[in-house]
Design an enzyme around this catalytic site. Sequence first.
Site, short mmCIF file in Angstrom:
data_model
loop_
_atom_site.label_atom_id
_atom_site.label_comp_id
_atom_site.label_asym_id
_atom_site.label_seq_id
_atom_site.Cartn_x
_atom_site.Cartn_y
_atom_site.Cartn_z
N GLU A 1 0.82 -1.21 0.00
CA GLU A 1 0.00 0.00 0.00
C GLU A 1 0.86 1.27 0.00
OE1 GLU A 1 -2.77 -0.35 3.24
OE2 GLU A 1 -3.79 -2.06 2.36
N GLU B 1 -4.45 -8.86 0.59
CA GLU B 1 -4.95 -8.50 1.92
C GLU B 1 -6.47 -8.44 1.81
OE1 GLU B 1 -2.53 -5.62 3.98
OE2 GLU B 1 -4.32 -4.71 4.86
#
Length: 844
Positions: free
Chosen positions: A443, A518
């Site tokens: 991220e 995720e």
Amino acid sequence: MQFHSLTRLLVIGCFILLFLQTGIAQSTFTRLGDAGTTSFDEGWVFKRYGLQPDGTRLEEPQGTEMPGFNDKDWQHITLPHDWAITGPFRIDLAGETGKLPWKGIGWYRKYFKVAAADAGKKIFIDFDGAMAYAEIWLNGKYVGGWPYGYTSFRMDLSPYLLYGKENVLAVKLNTEKWDSRWYPGAGIYRHVWLVKTEPVHIDHWGTYITTPKVTAQAADIKIGVTLVNEGRQGVKATVQTDIFEAGPGNTLRKKVAAVQNKNIELTEGNNKINVEVPIQHPRLWSIETPNRYFAVTTVFVNGKKTDTYYSTLGLRTIEFTARNGFLLNGKRIPIQGVCMHHDLGALGAAMNTSALRRQLTLLKAMGANAIRTSHNPPAPELLTLADEMGFLVWDEAFDAWKHGKKKNDYNKLFDEWRDKDLTALVHRDRNHPSVIIWSIGNEVIDQRDVAMTKELADIMRREDPTRPISNGYNDPDGGRASGAAQGVDLMGVNYFFGQQAKWDADARYANMPTMGSETSSCVSSRGEYFFGTNRKNWQISSYDLDHPGWGCTPDEQFRTNAKYPHLLGEFVWTGFDYLGEPTPYGSDETNLLNFRNDPSKRAELEKALAELQQNKPPSRSSYFGIIDLAGFPKDRFYLYQSHWRPELPMAHILPHWNWEDRVDSIVPVHVYTSGDEAELFLNGKSLGRKRKQRGKDFRLVWEQVVYQPGTLKVVAYKNGKPWATDVVKTTGPAAKLSLTSNVKKIANDGKELAFITLRVEDRSGLMVPRAHPKIRFTIEGPGEIIATDNGDATSFESFQSPDKTAFNAMALVIVKAKRNAGGSLKIKAAADGLQAGQATVLIN
């Protein structure tokens, strides 16, 4: 997308001595790497400067690195050591890092001798990890440093040693310079090793093993060996390579092959040779049968042994496809993974193998087969256990690149250290069969940067072209639209699958394997159930329906996986609760990055974060875990088990059935089962039979159950036949304590731990689910209580206290035996008004 060795290796002066031995060798070695390695964990002293646990400041004195510095009042410790886990918890500290005082400046010193006879040898010190900004001095002379606290690294002590005399090693760590989004720990929190070699030796992480051909009939092993000649002239060497079947731990069993390379000319400096070893009828590595081998490489110069080096390997093939998923040894394996931060709950970040093995054992029972090392290089022990226990590993490097999420995160190191840290990660981990994916980040702010993505991926490919490179994208649409995702081999999607069909049809990505790197981020508190709301008193209902705005229920992710069956699988956030990041009760503004493309949700979260900053919630650990911080499964454990282990007959009812305040009121009942239908009974009366719709239903729900005390029973069916049952009963009042150890005996090495679970029970032995008595733990025998916990994310009770309030009828005590002790340990638990409990652990 098949991954195999891309380099044709030359065999130098090689002849093969291929043979099998009928006898079984049972020799062991200390650790992977050089045979001349000894543990350097004992005999340290420690002092904390800078920020103190209470928020005051103690300035560093001058000359702390010098041999004559007075350290008589310093704390005596054994590594691994996390200086922050002792707390205290402070309400004024950030929940995202566990409300623990981890920022400070720590100094470690160690006195040691190296024999005069070792003069002329090379002496190294290996750190498996030190948090953070490590600087090392020997006898007052600066040796070097490594700032990234998760990287393993080596320092050469040879130029600074006093052979035959006392030496003083000093290590400084500074977490005041480091920012984190979770609890990172502080100190020399992993193991340290002293390594002795001759001038001619195998380099640090100096073997690179690939297996370009593996079948059930034969396998070709190719080993690249980097030999270092630190003598003053060239020499001729012989390299002997023996392949052994591996036993438990670091045990060598049957030798299956041997190769000898003779007359190798070694010039000064680094020399690379290549070795080829064929094996007939290999034992393949898989998640069901994780067969391992060890390569033992021995170097001889003029007939004298100068080094022996141990490497791990597993014989398996991996293939990643865009349409047929992930193939291990040609067989499709759905990746059923969990993300894991590195702390070990009440032990903090300090590495302990038995604690990590306990975690992996629980995950295996749930049906997990993969670990994502979120978001940093793991401890070496994780990969060793993954090899041995049959886990797949997504091995991750960074949480930030050039532009940080925090002021002082990896962005401060990126320009100078990215190549060094990535190279260290790959060199250390590339021989482990469990490692199947390299990850360059999570991220990151720069995830749309085409050039940066390609550069980092190419560094990893340069060091190991046999595995795919990925990246965890929480802006997967932006990463793909920009073209940055073309720089990786495997698309990692964090949460946002809304446009997956579009990208599957895009020519740039149609052949790119994709998975959930995720997923879910469901949140819950073990044993807490609320009606009409999911959140109350800083806890979260365990009906497993709550999640932050970017997440979803486990059921919804299962539906996504079913909708896109070509996906490789998923890594759930997270396997265990961890210290820090107590979403939704944390005020970490980096969560806003999950809504970079959704202004309305971003505004909504900004408002909630502002309110939380005013309220100062007590939450200091996460709610994301499928298993709580103490290692107790939440209800969600059984939801994943029902889906990931479909052949295991199981059923699980929630909630508990002690609702004296809700007689004649509605209490919804949920059932997780690997069956396809089930019938629910209350006090012998059927409440109906329900059936799952394939690909849509992953739990069975009776919404309108009117509570009456008694017995709730479910009978699950599969293909029309009885499959599994579960029963919950209304209990009597709390009457006694029970203690159960996860092991019957532990070693007397001062390292192995026993984890003892306490339950509060009624007279019949049923756990009383809403009991919260204060427990007093004691121990008899040659051992000590290391820590206690209860899984409550809001508890400010010290992990080191022998007293612990039970949280929903459960608590944990962790013990170990003293070194070289014998006999047994008796662990006792007492609470006012309750019959005491006792457990016995034998000392091996």
